[in-house]
Structures are given as structure tokens and as C-alpha cells.
Design a protein around this motif. Sequence first.
Motif, PDB file in Angstrom:
ATOM      1  N   THR A 286      23.068  -0.277  41.109  1.00  0.00           N
ATOM      2  CA  THR A 286      22.430   1.030  41.033  1.00  0.00           C
ATOM      3  C   THR A 286      21.347   1.098  42.098  1.00  0.00           C
ATOM      4  O   THR A 286      20.737   0.088  42.441  1.00  0.00           O
ATOM      5  CB  THR A 286      21.827   1.288  39.631  1.00  0.00           C
ATOM      6  OG1 THR A 286      21.170   2.554  39.628  1.00  0.00           O
ATOM      7  CG2 THR A 286      20.812   0.223  39.263  1.00  0.00           C
ATOM      8  N   THR A 287      21.122   2.283  42.648  1.00  0.00           N
ATOM      9  CA  THR A 287      20.098   2.507  43.661  1.00  0.00           C
ATOM     10  C   THR A 287      19.213   3.656  43.209  1.00  0.00           C
ATOM     11  O   THR A 287      19.722   4.704  42.790  1.00  0.00           O
ATOM     12  CB  THR A 287      20.726   2.848  45.021  1.00  0.00           C
ATOM     13  OG1 THR A 287      21.599   1.781  45.420  1.00  0.00           O
ATOM     14  CG2 THR A 287      19.645   3.036  46.081  1.00  0.00           C
ATOM     15  N   ASN A 288      17.909   3.455  43.281  1.00  0.00           N
ATOM     16  CA  ASN A 288      16.981   4.445  42.766  1.00  0.00           C
ATOM     17  C   ASN A 288      15.898   4.748  43.786  1.00  0.00           C
ATOM     18  O   ASN A 288      15.231   3.827  44.267  1.00  0.00           O
ATOM     19  CB  ASN A 288      16.354   3.948  41.468  1.00  0.00           C
ATOM     20  CG  ASN A 288      17.359   3.878  40.345  1.00  0.00           C
ATOM     21  OD1 ASN A 288      17.604   4.857  39.653  1.00  0.00           O
ATOM     22  ND2 ASN A 288      17.980   2.706  40.168  1.00  0.00           N
ATOM     23  N   PRO A 289      15.709   6.023  44.113  1.00  0.00           N
ATOM     24  CA  PRO A 289      14.694   6.421  45.106  1.00  0.00           C
ATOM     25  C   PRO A 289      13.438   6.978  44.440  1.00  0.00           C
ATOM     26  O   PRO A 289      13.417   7.337  43.264  1.00  0.00           O
ATOM     27  CB  PRO A 289      15.421   7.525  45.875  1.00  0.00           C
ATOM     28  CG  PRO A 289      16.232   8.207  44.792  1.00  0.00           C
ATOM     29  CD  PRO A 289      16.629   7.123  43.797  1.00  0.00           C
ATOM     30  N   LYS A 290      12.409   7.099  45.234  1.00  0.00           N
ATOM     31  CA  LYS A 290      11.181   7.774  44.834  1.00  0.00           C
ATOM     32  C   LYS A 290      10.539   8.371  46.074  1.00  0.00           C
ATOM     33  O   LYS A 290      10.429   7.702  47.119  1.00  0.00           O
ATOM     34  CB  LYS A 290      10.210   6.807  44.154  1.00  0.00           C
ATOM     35  CG  LYS A 290       8.913   7.468  43.708  1.00  0.00           C
ATOM     36  CD  LYS A 290       8.040   6.523  42.902  1.00  0.00           C
ATOM     37  CE  LYS A 290       6.787   7.235  42.410  1.00  0.00           C
ATOM     38  NZ  LYS A 290       5.946   6.368  41.545  1.00  0.00           N
ATOM     39  N   VAL A 291      10.100   9.623  45.971  1.00  0.00           N
ATOM     40  CA  VAL A 291       9.445  10.317  47.085  1.00  0.00           C
ATOM     41  C   VAL A 291       8.238  11.063  46.522  1.00  0.00           C
ATOM     42  O   VAL A 291       8.345  11.731  45.482  1.00  0.00           O
ATOM     43  CB  VAL A 291      10.391  11.307  47.783  1.00  0.00           C
ATOM     44  CG1 VAL A 291       9.659  12.038  48.898  1.00  0.00           C
ATOM     45  CG2 VAL A 291      11.613  10.591  48.336  1.00  0.00           C
ATOM     46  N   ALA A 292       7.104  10.956  47.188  1.00  0.00           N
ATOM     47  CA  ALA A 292       5.897  11.653  46.748  1.00  0.00           C
ATOM     48  C   ALA A 292       5.157  12.194  47.969  1.00  0.00           C
ATOM     49  O   ALA A 292       5.150  11.571  49.038  1.00  0.00           O
ATOM     50  CB  ALA A 292       4.992  10.725  45.948  1.00  0.00           C
ATOM     51  N   LEU A 293       4.536  13.348  47.795  1.00  0.00           N
ATOM     52  CA  LEU A 293       3.694  13.946  48.816  1.00  0.00           C
ATOM     53  C   LEU A 293       2.280  14.077  48.272  1.00  0.00           C
ATOM     54  O   LEU A 293       2.082  14.475  47.116  1.00  0.00           O
ATOM     55  CB  LEU A 293       4.216  15.333  49.217  1.00  0.00           C
ATOM     56  CG  LEU A 293       5.478  15.377  50.086  1.00  0.00           C
ATOM     57  CD1 LEU A 293       5.944  16.818  50.229  1.00  0.00           C
ATOM     58  CD2 LEU A 293       5.218  14.761  51.450  1.00  0.00           C
ATOM     59  N   ARG A 294       1.291  13.741  49.115  1.00  0.00           N
ATOM     60  CA  ARG A 294      -0.120  13.904  48.769  1.00  0.00           C
ATOM     61  C   ARG A 294      -0.775  14.756  49.861  1.00  0.00           C
ATOM     62  O   ARG A 294      -0.762  14.381  51.035  1.00  0.00           O
ATOM     63  CB  ARG A 294      -0.822  12.556  48.669  1.00  0.00           C
ATOM     64  CG  ARG A 294      -0.379  11.706  47.502  1.00  0.00           C
ATOM     65  CD  ARG A 294      -1.178  10.418  47.406  1.00  0.00           C
ATOM     66  NE  ARG A 294      -0.865   9.491  48.481  1.00  0.00           N
ATOM     67  CZ  ARG A 294      -1.746   9.001  49.334  1.00  0.00           C
ATOM     68  NH1 ARG A 294      -3.012   9.365  49.267  1.00  0.00           N
ATOM     69  NH2 ARG A 294      -1.383   8.140  50.271  1.00  0.00           N
ATOM     70  N   TYR A 295      -1.340  15.885  49.454  1.00  0.00           N
ATOM     71  CA  TYR A 295      -1.983  16.788  50.408  1.00  0.00           C
ATOM     72  C   TYR A 295      -3.424  17.018  49.985  1.00  0.00           C
ATOM     73  O   TYR A 295      -3.708  17.409  48.847  1.00  0.00           O
ATOM     74  CB  TYR A 295      -1.246  18.122  50.476  1.00  0.00           C
ATOM     75  CG  TYR A 295      -1.975  19.168  51.295  1.00  0.00           C
ATOM     76  CD1 TYR A 295      -2.248  18.954  52.650  1.00  0.00           C
ATOM     77  CD2 TYR A 295      -2.387  20.359  50.718  1.00  0.00           C
ATOM     78  CE1 TYR A 295      -2.920  19.904  53.399  1.00  0.00           C
ATOM     79  CE2 TYR A 295      -3.066  21.321  51.459  1.00  0.00           C
ATOM     80  CZ  TYR A 295      -3.328  21.076  52.804  1.00  0.00           C
ATOM     81  OH  TYR A 295      -4.006  22.022  53.555  1.00  0.00           O
ATOM     82  N   SER A 296      -4.345  16.757  50.924  1.00  0.00           N
ATOM     83  CA  SER A 296      -5.769  16.979  50.688  1.00  0.00           C
ATOM     84  C   SER A 296      -6.266  18.015  51.677  1.00  0.00           C
ATOM     85  O   SER A 296      -6.430  17.717  52.873  1.00  0.00           O
ATOM     86  CB  SER A 296      -6.563  15.678  50.865  1.00  0.00           C
ATOM     87  OG  SER A 296      -6.158  14.710  49.928  1.00  0.00           O
ATOM     88  N   PRO A 297      -6.498  19.253  51.229  1.00  0.00           N
ATOM     89  CA  PRO A 297      -7.064  20.253  52.150  1.00  0.00           C
ATOM     90  C   PRO A 297      -8.532  20.001  52.454  1.00  0.00           C
ATOM     91  O   PRO A 297      -9.082  20.590  53.371  1.00  0.00           O
ATOM     92  CB  PRO A 297      -6.877  21.569  51.390  1.00  0.00           C
ATOM     93  CG  PRO A 297      -6.819  21.173  49.952  1.00  0.00           C
ATOM     94  CD  PRO A 297      -6.190  19.813  49.912  1.00  0.00           C
TER      95      PRO A 297
END
Length: 994
Positions: free
Chosen positions: A667-678
Motif C-alpha cells: 500500500t502507498t499513502n501520501p500526505k500534502v499540506a499547505l501553510r500560508y502566513s500573510p
Amino acid sequence: MSTASAPVPVCFPGSLAFARSALLAACLALGLSQTALASTPEAVHFVVNAPRLSSALIQLSKQSGLSIVFSDRVTRDLPARELVGHFTPAAALDQLLAGTGLAWELIDNKVIAVYAAGCGDACPDARELLDRYPVYVPGLEETYVYGNRVTGSRIRRATYTGGAPVDVLAGPEIELSGAQSLGELLKFVPAVSGNATSTAISNGGDGTATVTLRGLPANNTLVLINGRRVASDGLAGDAVDLNSIPPAAVERIEILKDSASAIYGSDAIAGVVNVIMKRDFHGFLAETYYGETERGDLQTTTQTLQYGTGLPEGSLFLSASLYQQDPIFSRDRDVSRNADTRAEGGADQRSSATPDARISLPDGRTVIATADGYRPATDEDLFNYQAFTTAVVPFERTSLYGSASYDFAQWLTGEIELSYTETDAEAVLAPTPVFTAFEQDPLLVAADNIYNDFEVDLADVRRRLVEFPERRQRNESEVARMAAALQGLWADWSWDFGYNWSRSEATEASSAIVNADHLRRAIGPAAGCQGPPLDDCVPVNLLGPAGTLEPAQADYIMATGQVSGYSELYSAGFSMSRAVDGLPAGRADVAFGFEHRRESTRKRPGPLLASTSTIGATNFDATRGKRTVAEFFLESVVPLWKSADGLAKLDLEAALRYSDYSDFGTTTNPKVALRYSPGPALLLRANYAGGFRAPSLNELYEGVTENQAFLLDPCTQPANVGVLPGCTALGDPSRNQFLTLEGGNPQLQPETSESYSVGLVLTPARLQGLALSADFFRIEQQDVVSSSAQYIVDQNARFGSFEDRVERDAMGNLVLVRASNLNIGERRVSGADFGLDWRFAENRFGQFTLNGSTSWIAEYLAQQDASAPREDLAGSFRDEASEGLGGIPEWKAQLGLRWNRERWRGSYQVHYVDSMRERVPDSDRWRNIKAWMVHDVQLNYTFDVLDGLRLSLGVDNLFDEAAPLATSAFNDNIDGRTHELKGRFWYTRLSQRF
């Protein structure tokens, strides 16, 4: 509560060239604020009292909210002076470092570096400085701060807020909670709901404690110790026993409320609970704790000894503790003393197995034995089993823990951890019931049995064997763990290699149960049981009133059932990471590695349990299984954009994990996250993660298990007879337990999930010290492993399906349900988490901190299979004994106020659980379980007469708020996994540190 990572215990600053050489130099960084400056003129009241300078700097960092970085090599052997009073952070540092030969400097406007003084502009090159000043050298052009791995990432970070929320229970919070077990500590965490076990679960418990996030089963939450996996419960369990971890040796607990299969692999669908053990400890600590309820029960004691020291090239920490807890009996609380709750709007759940024999005659009559013969049975001829049971199980835990580190060279450090825990729990259950008609092999009282006055075969006799001693279930376990690691530097890379082993062994003994083979013979034909002089058989009077079972008869049919088992885990892993410079938006980080793991388990019943020859305990076949796992992972943090002034930025986090299991494949499992600081005051984050849970070895290989399950049979309701296809006759409405056969399935596939979250963290500049967070989440889970006997019974009654799995007798009574594990279920859970952390400015009344967290379950859709309707469980309760997922309140919250002033420290906490709906047993009525709020308070004082002596006094449930009635609960008429039966609880703790 915090939505950021905990203060990181390892940090490495220096120039880029220097960082490559000193990345693994022993150092410590404790950071609570990324914006506070050492140059702030505001005075803070400090109480710094530690035997070693390193510990004093840690205390200073916590109390000031500043990040302080220093080398353990520099501070290891230096003593510390006491610091009590109002100082600016700069003045406090000057006081602590006076006469030590050390100095401090502010770097990067947010980190204070402590270094060996006397270098200045005349410093030699970095290679020579590596030996003389191992962490920081003033005057170098660039400084990078490297931290340890925070929960939810394989990359080292410092003062990091990630793409998913992390709650942190730090050492001071654990101490101020007064909790003496991790199960007790985590019970009130808002994100925790559902069927967690603890010693508050007596009938159906096994002395273990687990944690359940988001209402998902315990095997959907991954429990780690120092970021490493450990073996599950020894009786072929699929979750870690929290009772095997002593709180006294715990530094902090990090709770990642997001799927993390891409980081850690299986089991992290609901999240991760990472228990970080103490390492930086100097001196000797002796501590004693005592508590009891206002009613004089649940006496609880803990004795703790700890020692830590710095060595010339390393450090050492040792901890030993003994925990003892006395019971609470169900009969000693108003809400739990009677299984008949009709007067409170509930149901009568007393048992039809009565001390006076209850006999169903062939002509349709039901009679009750009396001293003068027999009389007709009534609806009130039932047995209150809760007059006998323990509500909170007596429990004892002995724990040993040790850790050591050694610096082989500037570029190579070794660590080792060893722990051993013994636990012992003993539940008292009601005397063993006998239902002759409803055993897997039915029992028959023969017409010519010498005690049968009716002279006909009797198939349905129910009798509670009150002549037996107390029925007891004793659970013992031994848990051992060893972890070793090497960390080093190679060129631009940092690397580490670790080996981990753990083993949990457990036994369960059930006494004063019935040998079914002996009973079958003793109530059978007279010719087959003529007495010991002739055939070693003692005829048994099962048809008389209470007290007629003679000692010789009881001895002949009484037995003890035993089961033993173990779970074992071996793992080895290697990882590498490095910083990548030169990107337009700043420095990126990358990490990769692999892990190899071997898991095995075995559960072996004694001869009686294995042959399904007992009544009053679970009969089952042996379970044995093993697997190997190979995994590879890759993780990176990439800055995508940064404004010209550096105040606004956008970062990408990505991870991927490939897993190869010997029993079901890959099995293959991904994770993606975005962090934005204005800007510095706001962080926006979004996250997607794929998750999976490999079926446990017990789910795969469990032998056939016989269980008397609590089920609701639709055919016991007259309105359903002749209406529902499966209800051709009216079943016995006095029964609520039914024989169920369950078992494993080697063809199971993993449960899979997709998780989404979006949130923000707000730290407004106008309100110094305030941090607010809100995170919305959604978990979609497929291929859920299910073995629901209740579902099979419902489908059989309503649609006539599963005819091969449901057996009824000629009178319509449910006789047997066959259930086995299948990948048929689905779940969808969505809601939000809210957090508050506000550190107020110091004033003449002291330092105040307000923190709180709230969890909201908007929906919890559960579906047994594709043909079944979805049921929303949010805001409902259904007991695990009835195959439910426990209590899932829509709202759960806690709010705490902490106070420090000179040598005083106090805490006031409020815990809130929303109301829940439940179905009243044996009816179509629904009722509300009331909302519940409790208040806990603690006050402690550090004496100046005896340096290091501290006294704590605390009260849990200050206003003695009773647990709300849950009429469908199997244990004690309350949801013992969500609420507490104990009422007001007083405790005191006395500690002396040298």
C-alpha cells in the motif's frame, strides 16, 4: 492546549559550515514563543530552583516564553543558583550565568544562544571551535536552528507550527492534572471519545487502558513512545496498553489529530498519541501521592523515585514507581447500585438467572423454586447483578525506566532506553449464571435426575450460583521495552539508525466459573452420575432455591479458566535528512528512510476454555499469527513563496510512504499540506492525507470465540412478530445475552481512509500572549473490519437474510449467532477543533495562563455494509457490550486556568461533556443522557525551609457532580468511558528534590 509543537528538546545552531559538523552536538532548546525578544524590558517573576544549570535554563525558558539554546557539553557539570523574584529576561540570564564562564547572545531576533565566553573577534576557525565551543560561536554570519522531530514529521524542527493540529500535554500540565495513569489523563481530552478502555470498565474489561480519537476504535489511533512503535496488549490485542506507561517518567504527550499513515504507517487513521519520556533530569526526586473519594473508597497511592545526572560524555536518567488503586463497588453509588432503572425512565436490565431456580416447563409455565416447592414466576423475579460487581477495578502497577546517552565523538551520539512494567488487576463479577438452553452445547436436566421433581426433561433452567465464592477475573501483564539509536553526521546529511524491541505478556484467570462437562453429567440421567463411591460424579441440584447447592456439589462443578498470550515487536530503521539552501523563498528540508518490522502474537487458552467447556468465561480456540513489514518513506518541506520583507510566506509539506506487508501485500499513502502566513499574526493551513490500517493479527487469525453478547432481538417485541420476515414467533423478552461465535479471517484487507482538514492559528499583536486556533476536519473510511452479531440479527429479523448465521429454537428464542470478521463497513466523521491559549502579562497577583480546547463532532455516519442505511452516531451513546462505538458527544471541552506567584502554583480546570441520546433497552424509546460538567482544582507550594520540598493538594470533581444515568450501559448504568463514577476525590502529593 497548544496547536503548535511542544518545546523541542534538542536544538543545534551555528553557521552553515558549522551546522554540518555540529548537528548532533548535545544541546537543548525550549521555545514557547517565536516573537519574544531577550531584550524586552518587561520584568517577569521567576522561580528557578534546580540543582544543575541546564535544568535552570529550561525553567527560565518555560517561565519567560523564550527560546534558549545551549550545549549540554558546556553546562553539564555546572551547578545552578536559585533565582526568585522580578527580573527582566536579560537580567535573569545574567544572574544564572554569573561566575560560570558562559555568556549569551540574541540571534535571529528569536533565539538566545548560550556559549563559552572569551572568543569574540579573535575566534579560530570553525574546526577548532567545534572542540572548544560546540554549539554556538558569536560573530559567524549565519545561524540555523535544528530541532528534534516533532510528532507528525520525520524532519527536525524548532518552534514549529505544522499543517495539522497537535495538542501538547506538557509536564506541568500533567502534574497539575493530578492524574496517576495515562488513561485517566487522556480521558478528558476533547478529541477523545468512544470506546476507550480503562480500569473503570470492570465487566468486559481486562485491566488495560486505551485511547480513542474522534470516536474511532482504539486500533485507529497509533500510540508511540518517543516516536517509536511498541507492542500491543499481550492478549492478542490491537492497541497499546497505556497502563504499561508510568506518568511519572513522562515529559509530555503530543496528540496529532490528523491521519499520519504517510509518516508512521498503519493505525494512524484517527491520529497519533506520542508519549515523550523524560531525559533532561538532574538530581534525586522522592515523591509520594495519596488520594481517596469523599466516600472513603478508591484509595490510590503512588511512590516514585527518580535520579538523573550528567556524565562527562553523556547523561543518565532512572525512574521507579509503584502505583496502587483500590476498588469502587457498583453498590456504593446511587446511579449504579441497581440494574433496574425504570424509576428513572430507563429499563430493567436485571438478569433472569436468579438465585432461586427459574424453570420453564414443557407445558409453557415458568416457575420459581421456593423453600416449600415452586410458585409461578413473575416479571419481578430477576437478579440484580450490580450488587456484586466492581465498578472501578483494583489495580497495581510497578514500573522501572532508564535512559542514557553517550557522545562517542562530536559527530556521533548514542542513546538507549530500557523499561519494564508489571500490572495486576482483579475485577469482581456477579456469581456465575447458568442458562441451560442457551449454551453452545445445550444442557438438559434429565427426567430421572434425583433432584427433578417434575419427572420430565427440562431444557430451560436458569440459576445464579450464589453458593459459589465471588467470581473474579484477574489480569496480569509484564511489558518490557528496549530502544537503541545512533545519530550522526555525514557530509551535509544528518542520519540516525535505531533498533526497537518490545514484548507484552499477559494472563487472565477467571475463578468460580462452571465446568460445563461436569454440570452436564451432574444434571443428566441418574445412571450416568451415581456419586463419588461409584463413578466420581456428584449429582447437582440445579432446581432448588438459593442455598440448596451443597459444598460437595459446588466443588464438583466449579472451575478456573485461564488464558495467556503475548505480543512482540522488533523493528529497525534508518533515516537521513538535510537542509537544501539556495531556494528563492528560503531553506527547504528533505528526509527519507526505511523501516523493517516483525510482529507476532499468540493467545492460548487453558484446556477448559479451549474445549468450550466452561460457563461464566469466554471459551475460544487458540490464536497465533505473525507478519513482517518493510516500509520506505520520503518527506519534504519546501518554501514556495516569501514576501520581500519576509513576513509573509507559503510553504508546502509533502510525504509518501510505501508499505509491504507479508500477509496482504502493498500500500502507498501520501500526505500534502499547505501553510500560508500573510503576516506574523495569522497562519492558514490545509491538509490532505491518505491512511490505512492493516488488519490486526488477532482480526486475521483469531480462533472461534464463544461469547454471551448483549444483543437487542427484534423478535422479543410483540409488534414485530408476524410482521418482520424473520420473526415467526415471540422470543423470550427476559433475555438480553445471546450465544455468539466470532472468529478471524485471514483474507481481510486493510481499512483505508482519506482525511481532509483546513484551519487557522491566530496570534493577534494587540493581545500579547493570545493564540487562537480552529481546524475543520473530515475522515472518510472504507473497508472497515466488522463482525457485528447485532447487525446480523437485525438483518435476519427484518429481511430474513443470514439464515445460515442465525439459529432459533421452536419457540422463537434466539439460540446462536455466527459472526466473523469482514471488510464491509464504512464511516464518515466530520467536525472541528477549537483551541485557546492566553498567557497574561505578569502583575502583582502573579502569572495567569488560560488555555482551553473544544471538539465538535458534526456528523458520524456509520454503515455496516453497502446495503444498510447510514446511521448518524454524533451525539449518541451505544455501549460496546451491545456492539456500539460508545459515547460520541457532539461537544466536548475543557478550560483551564493556571496561576504562578513566587513559590505558589495553582490550577482550576473545567471539563464538559455534551448530552447524548440513547435507545432504552427492549423498547423503541429514546432518552437523553444529561450533559456533565466537573471542576478540578489543585494548589501547591514549594518550601524555602527545605530546598526542593513541594506540597500539592487537589480535589477532582469539586462539586461532587454525579455521572449521568445511561440506561443502556452494561457497566454501572453510566458511560464509564466518558464519565466518572467516583464523585469528589481528594488527593495530596509530597515531593522532595535534591
